[in-house]
Design a protein around this motif. Structure first.
Motif, short mmCIF file in Angstrom:
data_model
loop_
_atom_site.label_atom_id
_atom_site.label_comp_id
_atom_site.label_asym_id
_atom_site.label_seq_id
_atom_site.Cartn_x
_atom_site.Cartn_y
_atom_site.Cartn_z
N ARG A 27 2.22 1.77 -3.44
CA ARG A 27 1.14 2.23 -4.33
C ARG A 27 0.82 3.70 -4.08
NH1 ARG A 27 -3.94 -1.35 -3.64
NH2 ARG A 27 -4.72 0.29 -5.03
N ALA A 28 0.84 4.12 -2.82
CA ALA A 28 0.57 5.52 -2.49
C ALA A 28 1.65 6.43 -3.09
CB ALA A 28 0.49 5.71 -0.99
N HIS A 29 2.91 5.97 -3.03
CA HIS A 29 4.00 6.76 -3.62
C HIS A 29 3.80 6.86 -5.13
CE1 HIS A 29 8.08 8.39 -4.14
NE2 HIS A 29 8.12 7.63 -5.23
N LEU A 30 3.43 5.75 -5.76
CA LEU A 30 3.20 5.74 -7.19
C LEU A 30 2.05 6.68 -7.55
CD1 LEU A 30 4.23 4.18 -9.74
CD2 LEU A 30 2.28 2.66 -9.42
N ALA A 31 0.98 6.63 -6.77
CA ALA A 31 -0.18 7.49 -7.03
C ALA A 31 0.18 8.96 -6.93
CB ALA A 31 -1.30 7.15 -6.06
N ALA A 32 1.09 9.29 -6.01
CA ALA A 32 1.45 10.70 -5.77
C ALA A 32 2.52 11.21 -6.71
CB ALA A 32 1.91 10.88 -4.33
N HIS A 33 3.43 10.34 -7.17
CA HIS A 33 4.64 10.83 -7.83
C HIS A 33 4.88 10.27 -9.23
CE1 HIS A 33 5.89 12.77 -4.09
NE2 HIS A 33 5.59 11.64 -3.46
N ALA A 34 4.07 9.33 -9.70
CA ALA A 34 4.36 8.70 -10.99
C ALA A 34 4.43 9.72 -12.12
CB ALA A 34 3.31 7.63 -11.31
N LEU A 35 3.44 10.60 -12.20
CA LEU A 35 3.43 11.58 -13.29
C LEU A 35 4.58 12.56 -13.16
CD1 LEU A 35 2.00 12.82 -15.76
CD2 LEU A 35 0.69 14.24 -14.18
N ALA A 36 4.82 13.06 -11.94
CA ALA A 36 5.88 14.05 -11.74
C ALA A 36 7.26 13.47 -12.05
CB ALA A 36 5.84 14.56 -10.31
N ALA A 47 0.82 -1.21 0.00
CA ALA A 47 0.00 0.00 0.00
C ALA A 47 0.85 1.27 0.00
CB ALA A 47 -0.94 -0.01 1.20
N VAL A 48 1.96 1.25 0.74
CA VAL A 48 2.82 2.43 0.79
C VAL A 48 3.45 2.70 -0.57
CG1 VAL A 48 4.88 3.43 1.84
CG2 VAL A 48 3.24 2.17 3.26
N VAL A 58 -14.24 -0.96 -0.50
CA VAL A 58 -13.67 0.13 0.29
C VAL A 58 -12.15 0.04 0.16
CG1 VAL A 58 -13.44 1.18 2.56
CG2 VAL A 58 -15.62 0.12 1.88
N VAL A 59 -11.55 1.07 -0.41
CA VAL A 59 -10.12 1.10 -0.66
C VAL A 59 -9.44 1.96 0.39
CG1 VAL A 59 -8.31 1.69 -2.32
CG2 VAL A 59 -10.52 0.81 -3.14
N ASP A 60 -8.53 1.37 1.16
CA ASP A 60 -7.80 2.10 2.20
C ASP A 60 -6.57 2.78 1.60
OD1 ASP A 60 -9.54 1.17 4.16
OD2 ASP A 60 -8.41 -0.67 4.43
N ILE A 61 -6.48 4.09 1.81
CA ILE A 61 -5.36 4.87 1.27
C ILE A 61 -4.45 5.28 2.41
CG2 ILE A 61 -4.70 6.92 -0.04
CD1 ILE A 61 -7.51 6.88 -1.26
N PRO A 62 -3.19 4.82 2.42
CA PRO A 62 -2.28 5.21 3.50
C PRO A 62 -2.08 6.72 3.54
CG PRO A 62 -1.34 3.44 2.16
CD PRO A 62 -2.55 3.96 1.43
N PRO A 63 -2.05 7.33 4.72
CA PRO A 63 -1.84 8.78 4.80
C PRO A 63 -0.47 9.17 4.22
CG PRO A 63 -2.61 7.90 6.90
CD PRO A 63 -2.27 6.72 6.04
N SER A 64 -0.49 10.08 3.30
CA SER A 64 0.76 10.59 2.70
C SER A 64 0.42 11.87 1.97
CB SER A 64 1.38 9.57 1.75
OG SER A 64 0.53 9.32 0.65
N GLN A 65 1.45 12.65 1.69
CA GLN A 65 1.26 13.90 0.98
C GLN A 65 1.41 13.68 -0.53
OE1 GLN A 65 0.21 16.76 2.26
NE2 GLN A 65 0.12 15.78 4.30
#
Length: 502
Positions: A35-44, A32-33, A190-197
């Motif tokens: 995936r959260a990094h990928l969701a936040a930074h893949a495009l950038a 999950a962590v 229900v998809v759990d999203i780890p807290p991250s910026q």
């Protein structure tokens, strides 16, 4: 890989060269962590030119700094002449943006293209011919989940073809408490999203795409009431349109527009957008800034262009421009999703300032060297970006500037202020202030008529009050762009007083 993305990948000057598929279709093997990094930074990371993670590039900072220095030097050396030039330039920009908006209304009045799918056509698709439809619902601190789930259950789409994903932050106790005890059908996840910026809606949507099953993807907000046949209409339309049409935008309206004067203004705002401005942009083949909900995408295109930008607080507008840059088209679907209009002034300013800030982010992103417009943009791209995307917050901010100068001169008859308006500048400013604002009021009256809402006529005539709120929101947006560019101000829902369905 789709043809437009393939062309882009082969273009060595393009930001996505060599990495067109910025968002992977599968996240198997990632925790999950990760995936959260990928969701936040893949495009950038794949295409930094296309992401608002950096508000400005070095070149943009140098250019803005040079303009600021030149302005200070001019003000010190020749303040009267410098202010005259500045007022003249701002008045010209204001008038150009008004003319462009008038052109969009003209095109919309002429009958811009809208995709219409009848009930019979929508229901004609056999269940075996319907694609799996992923519905992403990003929620944060939403106490009314039972209402949301009930609205989604009204969708007329086969259960075994539905993939509804409730995107919930792992530490969101309010939403989780609201979900407890609800009976969710098998097609709800229900998809759990780890807290991250950054803690933004687009990051949640990118995370939700990771395990999505759909060939088509849409987004709804927590308070949305989509008409039951909307998914079938979208599936039918996308099945009969060419592959160049990557997205169709359903229309948005408010179920509580009669609640107070603010909700009536907001209803006129949305009415103008969907009756005239979007069809006008489409007629001109200009880029269409998407709305934040009820956008229906081909999934392979969404993955292929890197999903949403998690650092842009109007990720929908940015995505619409990115699609345009890649050669895709966006169409408007005649199907309504009912939303809750902001009935509280403070809450409305919070929401509108975020929209304006996101439009400014989008402007900066798409003006970068090597970015979408400089690389491939024609006249339609430039006009749409500068005069509509950039012009929307700029017009709102300049309204207060114009009013302030007008009031100051009327009260003081100052020769200094009069000196800033030589004949040419004076006439440009006068046309903008009188004819331009008068036309906007007239367009609002037209919108009320097009909506079949005579009760909105008096709200249309009182539009200057709405412009004052827009001005406050624009000022806040410019400040936040500097201090908190990716901060997402949550819009409170559930402020409507009962059911004001229109």
């Amino acid at each position: 890989m789709s043809e437009p993305v393939a062309r882009l990948a082969a273009d060595e000057t393009a930001p996505l060269a060599g990495n067109a598929l910025a968002l992977p279709r599968s996240v198997a093997g990632l925790d999950a962590v990760q995936r959260a990094h990928l969701a936040a930074h893949a495009l950038a990371e794949a295409a930094p030119t296309l992401s608002a993670r950096s508000v400005t590039t070095r070149g943009q900072r140098v250019a803005l700094g040079a303009v600021a220095v030149a302005l200070v030097v001019a003000l010190v050396a020749a303040p009267q002449q410098a202010l005259t030039v500045a007022v003249g330039m701002l008045s010209a920009v204001y008038l150009a943006a008004l003319i462009y908006r008038g052109l969009l209304f003209y095109q919309g009045i002429r009958g811009g293209q809208v995709i219409r799918v009848s009930d019979e056509q929508a229901r004609s698709l056999h269940v075996d011919d319907l694609p799996v439809y992923t519905v992403l619902i990003p929620v944060l601190h939403e106490p009314l989940m039972s209402v949301l789930v009930a609205n989604l259950k009204r969708l007329e789409y086969p259960a075994d073809r539905l993939d509804i994903r409730l995107l919930v932050e792992a530490d969101d106790t309010i939403t989780r408490a609201a979900l407890e005890g609800l009976e969710l059908d098998a097609y709800f996840t229900v998809v759990d999203i780890p807290p991250s910026q950054p803690r933004t809606k687009p990051k949640a949507c990118n995370f939700g795409l990771g395990e999505a099953r759909g060939g088509l993807v849409t987004i709804y907000d927590a308070e949305d009431r989509p008409e039951p046949l909307q998914l079938r209409r979208a599936a039918y339309a996308l099945g009969h349109l060419g592959p160049e049409v990557a997205c169709i935008q359903a229309q948005l309206a408010f179920y509580n527009s009669r609640q107070n004067l603010l909700t009536r203004w907001f209803a006129l705002d949305y009415g103008a957008w969907f009756h005239y401005l979007l069809p006008g942009l489409e007629a001109l083949r200009a880029p269409i800034p998407l709305g934040g909900t009820s956008n229906h995408f081909r999934a392979e295109v969404l993955y292929g262009i890197g999903g949403w930008d998690p650092w842009n607080v109007t990720e929908d507008a940015d995505l619409g421009l990115r699609l345009h840059r890649l050669g895709y088209q966006v169409e408007v679907l005649e199907s309504v999703t009912w939303e809750e209009a902001n009935s509280d002034g403070i809450n409305w300013i919070r929401q509108r300032s975020r929209w304006y800030k996101g439009y400014l982010q989008t402007l900066l992103v798409h003006l970068r060297a090597g970015g979408p417009v400089p690389t491939r943009g024609g006249f339609a791209s430039w006009a749409g970006l500068l005069l509509f995307v950039g012009g929307t917050p700029l017009l709102a901010a300049l309204n207060g500037f114009q009013w302030g100068l007008t009031i100051a001169w009327a009260l003081t008859r100052s020769e200094v202020i009069a000196g800033w308006f030589p004949p040419t500048v004076y006439y440009v400013a006068m046309i903008s202030a009188v004819l331009g604002n008068g036309l906007v009021i007239y367009f609002n009256v037209l919108t009320a008529r097009a909506m079949g809402r005579p009760d909105l006529m008096w709200a249309a005539l009182l539009s200057p009050g709405y412009w004052f709120l827009m001005w406050l929101a624009a000022l806040k947006a410019f400040v936040q762009l500097i201090l908190k560019p990716s901060y997402w101000e949550k819009t409170a829902h559930g402020l409507d007083e009962g059911d004001h369905a229109d």
